[in-house]
Design a protein around this motif. Structure first.
Motif, short mmCIF file in Angstrom:
data_model
loop_
_atom_site.label_atom_id
_atom_site.label_comp_id
_atom_site.label_asym_id
_atom_site.label_seq_id
_atom_site.Cartn_x
_atom_site.Cartn_y
_atom_site.Cartn_z
N MET A 1 0.84 -1.16 0.00
CA MET A 1 0.00 0.00 0.00
C MET A 1 0.90 1.23 0.00
SD MET A 1 -2.73 1.13 2.98
CE MET A 1 -3.63 -0.38 2.85
N GLN A 2 0.45 2.29 -0.65
CA GLN A 2 1.22 3.53 -0.70
C GLN A 2 0.56 4.59 0.18
OE1 GLN A 2 1.88 4.92 -4.66
NE2 GLN A 2 2.38 2.90 -5.42
N ALA A 3 1.38 5.53 0.64
CA ALA A 3 0.90 6.63 1.46
C ALA A 3 1.89 7.78 1.31
CB ALA A 3 0.79 6.20 2.92
N ASP A 20 -4.08 7.47 0.80
CA ASP A 20 -4.52 8.22 -0.37
C ASP A 20 -5.92 8.81 -0.22
OD1 ASP A 20 -2.08 7.86 -1.58
OD2 ASP A 20 -2.73 6.17 -2.81
N ASP A 21 -6.71 8.28 0.70
CA ASP A 21 -8.04 8.86 0.94
C ASP A 21 -8.00 9.95 2.01
OD1 ASP A 21 -7.81 7.50 3.35
OD2 ASP A 21 -9.55 6.22 3.04
N GLY A 22 -6.79 10.30 2.49
CA GLY A 22 -6.62 11.36 3.48
C GLY A 22 -6.63 10.90 4.92
N THR A 23 -6.80 9.62 5.16
CA THR A 23 -6.84 9.09 6.51
C THR A 23 -5.44 9.07 7.12
OG1 THR A 23 -8.68 7.65 5.91
CG2 THR A 23 -7.50 7.10 7.93
N PRO A 24 -5.25 9.70 8.29
CA PRO A 24 -3.94 9.62 8.95
C PRO A 24 -3.81 8.31 9.72
CG PRO A 24 -5.40 11.05 10.19
CD PRO A 24 -6.17 10.60 8.98
N VAL A 25 -2.62 7.71 9.63
CA VAL A 25 -2.34 6.47 10.37
C VAL A 25 -0.95 6.64 10.98
CG1 VAL A 25 -2.10 3.96 10.26
CG2 VAL A 25 -3.69 5.11 8.71
N GLU A 53 -5.75 -4.86 13.20
CA GLU A 53 -5.71 -5.19 14.62
C GLU A 53 -7.06 -4.81 15.24
OE1 GLU A 53 -2.78 -3.38 17.35
OE2 GLU A 53 -1.51 -5.03 16.72
N GLY A 54 -8.00 -5.73 15.19
CA GLY A 54 -9.32 -5.48 15.76
C GLY A 54 -10.05 -4.33 15.10
N GLY A 55 -9.96 -4.23 13.77
CA GLY A 55 -10.64 -3.17 13.04
C GLY A 55 -9.82 -1.92 12.85
N ALA A 56 -8.66 -1.84 13.47
CA ALA A 56 -7.78 -0.68 13.31
C ALA A 56 -6.54 -1.09 12.53
CB ALA A 56 -7.37 -0.13 14.67
N LEU A 57 -6.08 -0.22 11.63
CA LEU A 57 -4.87 -0.49 10.86
C LEU A 57 -3.64 -0.26 11.73
CD1 LEU A 57 -5.29 1.10 7.34
CD2 LEU A 57 -4.50 -1.18 7.85
#
Length: 67
Positions: A1-3, A20-25, A53-57
């Motif tokens: 995946m790219q970011a 790419d959708d603007g979500t910060p991780v 991890e339980g619904g979280a990246l």
């Protein structure tokens, strides 16, 4: 995946990327160290590996995007 690198703290070797959708991780030192990088600048394109991890990246690897 790219970011895109968003933040990076060289003291803790942790930071965050924007998907790419603007979500910060966020990523920790373990993910940064796994990629073998020495430095990361905001705006750089990176390749990341993640696990759910339980619904979280959770980012497990951050490295520079190569073509």
């Amino acid at each position: 995946m790219q970011a895109t690198a968003y933040t990076y703290d060289p003291e803790t070797r942790s930071g965050s990327v924007l998907l790419d959708d603007g979500t910060p991780v966020e990523f920790g030192a373990e993910a940064f160290d796994a990629g073998g990088l020495l430095l990361l600048r905001a705006g750089q394109r990176v390749r990341i590996e993640t696990e759910d991890e339980g619904g979280a990246l959770r980012i497990t690897l951050v490295t520079l995007q190569t073509f």
